[in-house]
Write an enzyme that holds these catalytic residues in place. Structure first.
Site, PDB file in Angstrom:
ATOM      1  CD  GLU A   1      -3.952  -5.831   4.079  1.00 59.05           C
ATOM      2  OE1 GLU A   1      -4.610  -5.072   4.429  1.00 59.05           O
ATOM      3  OE2 GLU A   1      -2.580  -5.871   3.982  1.00 59.05           O
TER       4      GLU A   1
ATOM      5  CD  GLU B   1      -3.134  -0.875   2.259  1.00 65.65           C
ATOM      6  OE1 GLU B   1      -3.037   0.129   2.921  1.00 65.65           O
ATOM      7  OE2 GLU B   1      -3.979  -1.601   2.176  1.00 65.65           O
TER       8      GLU B   1
HETATM    9  C1  GCO Z   1      -3.780  -1.828   5.508  1.00 66.79           C
HETATM   10  C2  GCO Z   1      -2.740  -2.703   6.093  1.00 66.79           C
HETATM   11  C3  GCO Z   1      -3.299  -3.628   7.332  1.00 66.79           C
HETATM   12  C4  GCO Z   1      -4.375  -3.151   8.006  1.00 66.79           C
HETATM   13  C5  GCO Z   1      -5.646  -3.212   7.604  1.00 66.79           C
HETATM   14  C6  GCO Z   1      -6.857  -3.068   8.489  1.00 66.79           C
HETATM   15  O1  GCO Z   1      -4.315  -2.091   4.588  1.00 66.79           O
HETATM   16  O2  GCO Z   1      -3.879  -0.683   6.337  1.00 66.79           O
HETATM   17  O3  GCO Z   1      -2.218  -3.340   5.036  1.00 66.79           O
HETATM   18  O4  GCO Z   1      -2.061  -3.806   8.036  1.00 66.79           O
HETATM   19  O5  GCO Z   1      -4.103  -3.652   9.363  1.00 66.79           O
HETATM   20  O6  GCO Z   1      -5.853  -3.044   6.395  1.00 66.79           O
HETATM   21  O7  GCO Z   1      -6.868  -1.707   8.652  1.00 66.79           O
END
Ligand code: GCO
Length: 481
Positions: A388, A208
C-alpha cells in the site's frame, strides 16, 4: 522550517490526526521537495524496473465489497462498530461501499485496462466463516474462487490478505484477539483459504497489526472501539502468534506460492540533530516498527522499557514459552505499507517537516520509502513487496484532476527504484487504492482511489492519476518528470 506538534503519544496514529489537518497544512508551508525528484531530469527520461517486478493496486474487503448480508455472510466487527453513533464521520458504513461483490468482473476489467500485473485484495473472514469458525460458507468461498480465477484469466497476480480488520462479530463476542484461542481460529480459517484458493501466489497474514493495537484497542477509533491499553498488549502478542500459526498452516498445506506479514512501516527520524532527538527517535522506532517486525522476523521482542507500561504488562501476561519460535516461523517475503515518515523532537514529540496531505496526518516524503526499504533489506534480508502507498484527494480538487497524486506516485515509485539500485530486493508495488471506498472512520469523506466512484450510481471513472499509472504499468517504467 515549519513544524507542528500533535498531542503527546499520537505519533503514528495517523487516521485520526485529521482533526489537526488544517493547522498542519498551514504549518507545512516551508516544506522541502522530494529528494527522489531533485535534479533536472531530461524530459522523456524514464526509470525502468527489473523484469518480473509487478505493479498493481490494493483494496480491502470491507472497504469495497458491500453486500454485507448477501449469500450467508456473517456479521463483522465493522458492521457493529459503524452502527454506533459518532464512530464514522458521515454516519456511513461498508454495507454498500463500491458494491464490488456484485461488480467484481467489471472492476477486474478496469484493472486490466490499467495494465496492472498484480492486485492486492483481502478475504472477508465472515463471508467464509459466518460465525468465525466451524463450517465454511460455500457461497462465500466461491466468490473468492471466481475473483482469483478472474484475475488469473486476465494475467493479473492475486495477492491475498487473510485479515484486513473485519473480524467476525461472533469471535469478538468470544474475546476476539484478546484471547489466545484467536490464533487457533485464525490458523483454521487460513487453512481453509489455502485449500480453497491454491492459485493465490502471494498471501499476506495480518494487515497492519500496529493500527489494530493502537487505534482499535488503545484509542477506540477503529472496531471494536476499545480503550484498554493492557488488553492491547495481549492483542499484539496474539496477532503475532496468529501470523506464525498461519505460516505453519501454509507450509502444511503444501501450496506453492509465498507468504509473509504486512505491517505499516514509518521510518523515524530525529527532527533536530541533537542527541536528545536521536534518542527519542530510537525509542519511537520501537513503537512504530520493531515491535511489529522483530518478534516475527527475529524471534524476539525489542527493548520494551520506554513503551507504555500497561501495554507491556498485557503483552507479558499473554506470552507463553515457545510463542516466539512459532511467531518467527520463516516467511518468504515481507509485505509493507508506507504512507508517512515520523519526525521526533528532543521531547519525543512528533513534528511535521514535509508537506501534509489533506488527511492531516500524512507527511509526503518519498525518500522515506527508499530509506525504509533499504533498512528492511539490511535488517531482515527478505524479499520485500510494497502493498500500500497512496494519498487522498486534495482538498477542493475537481473530482478527476489529481496532479498531486501523480506527483506522489511518481516520487514514491522513483524511491522504490532507487532502493532497488541500492540493493533492496523489491518484488512489486501496489498503490492504495484502485478506487474510492469506505475509508474506515472517515467513511466516504476521504477519497483514495485512482478511479473515482460515484456512490449514487456506482459509476467508476478514471482520474488523471489512473491514466498516468496505466502508462507506467504498461511500460514497466516511470517517467522521471
Ligand atoms: C490502512 C489500511 C487501508 C486504508 C489506507 C488509507 O493502511 O489504514 O490498510 O485500509 O484505507 O491506508 O488510510
Amino acid at each position: 522550517m515549519g513544524g507542528y506538534a500533535v498531542t503527546p503519544g499520537e505519533v503514528g496514529r495517523r487516521q485520526f490526526l485529521a482533526v489537526a489537518g488544517s493547522a498542519a497544512l498551514a504549518a507545512a508551508g516551508t516544506a522541502c521537495s522530494s529528494p527522489s525528484t531533485e535534479g533536472s531530469p531530461r524530459s522523456g527520461e524514464r526509470a525502468s524496473f527489473p523484469d518480473g517486478f509487478t505493479f498493481g493496486l490494493a483494496t480491502s474487503a470491507y472497504q469495497v465489497e458491500g453486500a454485507t448480508t448477501a449469500d450467508g455472510r456473517g456479521r463483522s466487527i465493522w458492521d457493529t462498530f459503524a452502527t454506533k453513533p459518532g464512530t464514522i464521520d458521515d454516519g456511513s458504513s461498508g454495507a454498500v461501499a463500491c458494491d464490488h461483490y456484485h461488480r467484481w468482473e467489471a472492476d477486474l476489467d478496469l484493472l486490466k485496462g490499467l495494465s496492472a500485473t498484480s492486485y492486492r485484495f483481502s478475504v472477508a473472514w465472515p463471508r467464509v466463516l459466518p460465525e468465525g469458525r466451524g463450517q465454511p460458507n460455500a457461497k462465500g468461498l466461491d466468490f473468492y474462487r471466481r475473483l482469483v480465477g478472474g484475475l488469473r484469466q486476465r494475467g493479473i497476480e492475486p495477492v491475498a490478505t487473510i485479515y484486513h480488520w473485519d473480524l467476525p462479530q461472533a469471535l469478538q463476542d468470544a474475546g476476539g484477539w484478546g484471547v489466545r484461542e484467536s490464533a487457533d481460529w485464525f490458523a483454521d480459517y487460513a487453512a481453509i483459504l489455502f485449500d480453497a484458493l491454491p492459485d493465490v501466489g502471494t498471501w499476506l497474514t495480518v494487515n497492519e497489526p500496529k493500527i489494530i493495537v493502537q487505534q482499535a484497542y488503545q484509542l477506540g477509533w477503529m472496531a471494536p472501539g476499545l480503550q484498554d491499553t493492557h488488553l492491547s498488549g495481549r492483542v499484539l502478542h496474539h496477532l503475532h502468534l496468529a501470523h506464525g500459526r498461519a505460516v505453519q498452516a501454509f507450509r502444511a498445506s503444501g501450496n506453492a506460492g509465498r507468504i509473509g506479514a504486512c505491517p505499516v512501516v514509518s521510518p523515524v527520524y530525529p527532527f533536530t540533530e541533537t542527541d536528545e532527538s536521536r534518542a527519542k527517535a530510537a525509542l519511537s522506532d520501537i513503537t512504530e516498527n520493531t515491535l511489529y517486525l522483530d518478534p516475527i522476523l527475529r524471534g524476539r521482542y525489542p527493548r520494551l522499557d520506554g513503551q507504555e507500561p500497561a501495554m507491556v504488562a498485557g503483552l507479558r501476561s499473554a506470552e507463553r514459552d515457545g510463542d516466539l519460535a512459532v511467531m518467527s516461523t520463516p516467511v518468504d517475503l515481507l509485505g509493507l505499507n508506507y504512507y508517512s515518515p515520523v519526525f521526533v523532537d528532543d521531547f519525543g514529540q512528533p513534528r511535521m517537516r514535509y508537506p501534509v496531505a489533506s488527511n492531516g496526518w500524512q507527511q509526503v516524503y518519498p525518500r522515506g520509502l527508499h530509506d525504509v526499504l533499504v533498512r528492511l533489506h539490511r535488517d531482515y534480508g527478505l524479499p520485500l513487496m510494497v502493498c500500500e502507498n497512496g494519498i487522498p484527494d486534495a482538498a477542493g480538487q475537481s473530482p478527476l484532476e489529481d496532479p498531486h497524486r501523480v506527483d506522489f506516485l511518481r516520487g514514491h515509485l522513483l524511491a522504490v527504484h532507487d532502493a532497488i539500485a541500492d540493493g533492496a530486493q523489491v518484488l512489486g508495488y501496489h498503490a492504495w487504492s484502485l478506487m474510492d471506498n469506505f475509508e474506515w472512520a472517515r467513511g466516504y469523506t476521504q477519497r483514495w482511489g485512482v478511479l473515482h466512484v460515484d456512490f449514487e450510481t456506482q459509476q467508476r471513472t478514471r482520474k488523471k492519476s489512473a491514466d498516468w499509472l496505466a502508462d507506467v504499468m504498461a511500460h514497466g517504467s516511470v517517467p522521471r518528470s
